[in-house]
Design a protein around this motif. Sequence first.
Motif, short mmCIF file in Angstrom:
data_model
loop_
_atom_site.label_atom_id
_atom_site.label_comp_id
_atom_site.label_asym_id
_atom_site.label_seq_id
_atom_site.Cartn_x
_atom_site.Cartn_y
_atom_site.Cartn_z
N MET A 127 0.84 -1.20 0.00
CA MET A 127 0.00 0.00 0.00
C MET A 127 0.87 1.25 0.00
O MET A 127 0.59 2.22 -0.71
N LEU A 128 1.94 1.24 0.81
CA LEU A 128 2.85 2.38 0.83
C LEU A 128 3.58 2.53 -0.50
O LEU A 128 3.83 3.64 -0.97
N ALA A 129 3.93 1.40 -1.12
CA ALA A 129 4.58 1.44 -2.43
C ALA A 129 3.65 2.04 -3.46
O ALA A 129 4.04 2.85 -4.30
N GLY A 130 2.38 1.62 -3.41
CA GLY A 130 1.39 2.17 -4.34
C GLY A 130 1.17 3.65 -4.13
O GLY A 130 1.01 4.42 -5.08
N CYS A 131 1.18 4.08 -2.87
CA CYS A 131 1.03 5.50 -2.54
C CYS A 131 2.17 6.31 -3.14
O CYS A 131 1.95 7.37 -3.72
N GLY A 132 3.40 5.80 -3.02
CA GLY A 132 4.56 6.49 -3.59
C GLY A 132 4.48 6.60 -5.09
O GLY A 132 4.76 7.64 -5.68
N ALA A 133 4.05 5.50 -5.74
CA ALA A 133 3.93 5.50 -7.20
C ALA A 133 2.85 6.47 -7.66
O ALA A 133 3.03 7.21 -8.63
N GLY A 134 1.71 6.49 -6.97
CA GLY A 134 0.61 7.38 -7.34
C GLY A 134 0.98 8.84 -7.18
O GLY A 134 0.60 9.68 -8.00
N THR A 135 1.74 9.14 -6.12
CA THR A 135 2.16 10.53 -5.88
C THR A 135 3.11 11.01 -6.97
O THR A 135 3.01 12.15 -7.44
N CYS A 136 4.05 10.15 -7.37
CA CYS A 136 5.03 10.54 -8.40
C CYS A 136 4.39 10.78 -9.76
O CYS A 136 4.77 11.70 -10.48
N GLN A 137 3.38 9.99 -10.10
CA GLN A 137 2.84 10.07 -11.45
C GLN A 137 2.04 11.33 -11.73
O GLN A 137 1.89 11.75 -12.88
N VAL A 138 1.52 12.01 -10.66
CA VAL A 138 0.69 13.19 -10.90
C VAL A 138 1.48 14.33 -11.52
O VAL A 138 0.89 15.26 -12.07
N ILE A 139 2.81 14.27 -11.44
CA ILE A 139 3.64 15.30 -12.08
C ILE A 139 3.34 15.34 -13.58
O ILE A 139 3.30 16.40 -14.20
N VAL A 140 3.13 14.15 -14.17
CA VAL A 140 2.81 14.05 -15.59
C VAL A 140 1.31 14.00 -15.83
O VAL A 140 0.80 14.58 -16.78
N THR A 141 0.60 13.31 -14.94
CA THR A 141 -0.84 13.08 -15.13
C THR A 141 -1.65 14.38 -15.18
O THR A 141 -2.52 14.54 -16.03
N THR A 142 -1.38 15.30 -14.28
CA THR A 142 -2.22 16.49 -14.15
C THR A 142 -2.26 17.35 -15.42
O THR A 142 -3.35 17.65 -15.93
N PRO A 143 -1.12 17.78 -15.97
CA PRO A 143 -1.20 18.57 -17.22
C PRO A 143 -1.75 17.75 -18.38
O PRO A 143 -2.45 18.30 -19.24
N MET A 144 -1.44 16.45 -18.43
CA MET A 144 -1.99 15.59 -19.49
C MET A 144 -3.50 15.57 -19.43
O MET A 144 -4.19 15.76 -20.45
N GLU A 145 -4.05 15.36 -18.23
CA GLU A 145 -5.50 15.31 -18.06
C GLU A 145 -6.13 16.67 -18.35
O GLU A 145 -7.22 16.76 -18.92
N MET A 146 -5.46 17.73 -17.93
CA MET A 146 -5.98 19.08 -18.14
C MET A 146 -6.19 19.37 -19.62
O MET A 146 -7.26 19.84 -20.03
#
Length: 304
Positions: free
Chosen positions: A98-117
């Motif tokens: 769960m902690l590993a997944g949390c770390g992966a999810g946090t890192c990906q928003v750097i790319v995800t947010t502008p892409m989704e926008m």
Amino acid sequence: MADKQISLPAKLINGGIAGLIGVTCVFPIDLAKTRLQNQQNGSRLYTSMSDCLIKTIRSEGYFGMYRGAAVNLTLVTPEKAIKLAHHRNFEKIVENKMLAGCGAGTCQVIVTTPMEMLKIQLQDAGRIAAQRKLMPETVAAGTVETKSPTAMQLTRQLLREKGIAGLYKGLGATLLRDVPFSIIYFPLFANLNNLGKKDVDGPAPFYVSFISGCLAGSTAAVAVNPVDVIKTRLQSLNRASTEDTYSGVTDCIRKIMRNEGPSAFLKGAYCRALVIAPLFGIAQVIYFLGVGEFILSFMPKKHD
């Protein structure tokens, strides 16, 4: 192939290839999801996913279903690479998945947010244009119809008007969606995948990885769909005159509950499940087949 034998470059290649293949297959469903989530009471243009896709083809042609796909294909490669590769790295640092997944999810928003926008503006442009023609009462008086902007035009406009923060509008909602998604997805996938292993030390067959990825992905997607609705509404810049605008996450939740009811938070849930299931199923198969390692084997090796 054991995880410890797979290098970081191979993980990045695996994630990138999986993202490209998956997005190409399911992008029309993702477009339907965005349009269904964005329509509000009084301006409903589509009744279901199939109705949305049929009307999109009729009004915009076949390629109208791939509006915004270029942005997704360009940015989904690093996004999927970051999510899968960083999860494997975090998993080595912390035993708790769960902690590993949390770390992966946090890192990906750097790319995800502008892409989704950018993707949401391009996907929803067809819905706004259709509303002008079929539901003129939802368009504000004096509004002039303009041509849908390109991804580059949107990027320049947002940077010029709001700076880099313009591309990261909805960052909080994206974190609230992607971190819980990863916390649910990775442990669930690992447990389902382990059930199909023929022996303790060896990998599961590729079809087990695919099915495990599909089941874990669809489960996590539906679980976080209410936050995905909020994120989509917050990141949409253009609206009909009868549609609500939102100042933040809490304001969005309050207005949706008051004007549309709790069922609105499940809009597009089955579309999202249909998008995420094969996307992550394919990702896990590519990873466990070791496609990245195979590609790197043709690269010249450095000699000391």
